[in-house]
Scaffold this active site. Structure first.
Site, PDB file in Angstrom:
ATOM      1  N   GLY A  54      47.758  -2.661  -5.795  1.00  0.00           N
ATOM      2  CA  GLY A  54      48.996  -1.920  -5.612  1.00  0.00           C
ATOM      3  C   GLY A  54      50.087  -2.799  -5.039  1.00  0.00           C
ATOM      4  CG  ASN A  80      47.290  -7.839  -9.212  1.00  0.00           C
ATOM      5  OD1 ASN A  80      46.502  -7.096  -8.651  1.00  0.00           O
ATOM      6  ND2 ASN A  80      48.419  -8.211  -8.638  1.00  0.00           N
ATOM      7  CG  ASN A 136      43.392  -7.571  -6.446  1.00  0.00           C
ATOM      8  OD1 ASN A 136      44.542  -7.930  -6.591  1.00  0.00           O
ATOM      9  ND2 ASN A 136      42.747  -7.752  -5.314  1.00  0.00           N
ATOM     10  CG  HIS A 195      44.711  -8.493  -0.778  1.00  0.00           C
ATOM     11  ND1 HIS A 195      43.557  -7.914  -0.315  1.00  0.00           N
ATOM     12  CD2 HIS A 195      45.326  -7.517  -1.514  1.00  0.00           C
ATOM     13  CE1 HIS A 195      43.469  -6.661  -0.728  1.00  0.00           C
ATOM     14  NE2 HIS A 195      44.526  -6.404  -1.464  1.00  0.00           N
TER      15      HIS A 195
END
Length: 286
Positions: free
Chosen positions: A36, A45, A104, A263
């Protein structure tokens, strides 16, 4: 890298709204589900990873509801379930009976909810600091990354500076957060429709009637798929201690931790991540 794969792009009706997907390759279906955050989408991503996976698998890259080129409907119920239903509609439309999944963050939560609701349709799961499954044992809630995410749309409104602050919490190597990346993500995130979609998604994690449905760690023991948990040691959105409960509860789980990584393991540890996941998806084990 130069891609040699052909990419098909299209839309699927998910029951009143459109879901955008990109597809390439052949063989075992693998779905890539993005995280997100403002301006996120499947390509932002996983764009660099997509052709690598498409050389080995039928690779399907999805913009989850509210992101990318997909529509931005009001979220009905809890977001993980809402997006899992959109994923089911997409797989049905594409004639995919069963797929492995690489999720993810937010996409990890969608993959888990899908596997719990439709266990016969989900194969192996690669979960990268997944939302909902991550339970912080030592780190504070909300984490630094989540706090800065919430500030983006807060009064007096979004700004490129607030977006850059959030994006820098996603990486260990802050040089990856370029002005071009901030400009691109801001353009995709700052319009009124995108802000409404982000608020609707966020509210689905807070409402009394949907709050508990987002606590996927409480149902993790029901997962029967093989699961690879992937974490960056320096993750400031879903910190590493969030992996501990999932690792204990999921009977067929293993954990891989990348040092000097935040991340975005798929980008910060690009080659190592690709090798790790490709090996996991093709090792022949049951």
């Amino acid at each position: 890298m130069t891609s040699t794969v052909d990419i098909v792009s299209g839309f699927v009706d998910a029951g009143g709204y459109q879901v955008h997907y990109q597809e390439s390759g052949s063989g075992t279906p693998v779905v890539l589900l993005h995280g997100g955050g403002p301006g996120a989408c499947g390509w932002s991503n996983f764009g660099p990873n997509f052709p690598v996976f498409a050389e080995r698998f039928r690779t399907i890259l999805i913009d989850q509801p509210g992101y990318g080129k997909s529509d931005r409907p009001e979220v009905k119920g809890q977001y993980f379930t809402f997006s899992a239903d959109a994923l089911l509609a997409t797989l049905d439309a594409l004639g995919v009976e069963k797929a492995d999944m690489v999720g993810n963050s937010l996409g990890g939560g969608t993959a888990v909810r899908f596997a719990l609701r439709h266990p016969d349709r989900a194969g192996r799961l690669v979960l990268m600091a997944p939302g909902g499954l991550s339970l912080n044992v030592f780190s504070p809630d909300p984490t630094e990354g989540v706090q800065k995410l919430a500030r983006f749309g807060a009064p007096p409104g979004p700004s490129k500076e607030k977006l850059a602050e959030f994006l820098r919490t996603l990486v260990f190597d802050r040089s990856l957060v370029t002005d071009e990346l901030v400009d691109e993500r801001f353009e995709a995130a700052a319009d009124a429709e995108s802000l409404r979609a982000m608020a609707s998604m966020g509210a689905s994690f807070m409402r009394p009637d949907t709050f508990e449905e987002g606590m996927l760690w409480r149902e993790a023991h029901r997962l029967r798929q093989r699961v690879l948990l992937v974490w960056g040691r320096e993750d400031r959105v879903n910190p590493l201690d969030g992996a501990l409960v999932a690792l204990k509860l999921i009977s067929r789980a293993q954990l891989h931790v990348f040092g000097r990584c935040g991340h975005w393991a798929q980008l910060e540890k690009f080659a190592e991540f690709n090798r790790l996941v490709l090996d996991f998806l093709t090792d022949g084990g049951k």
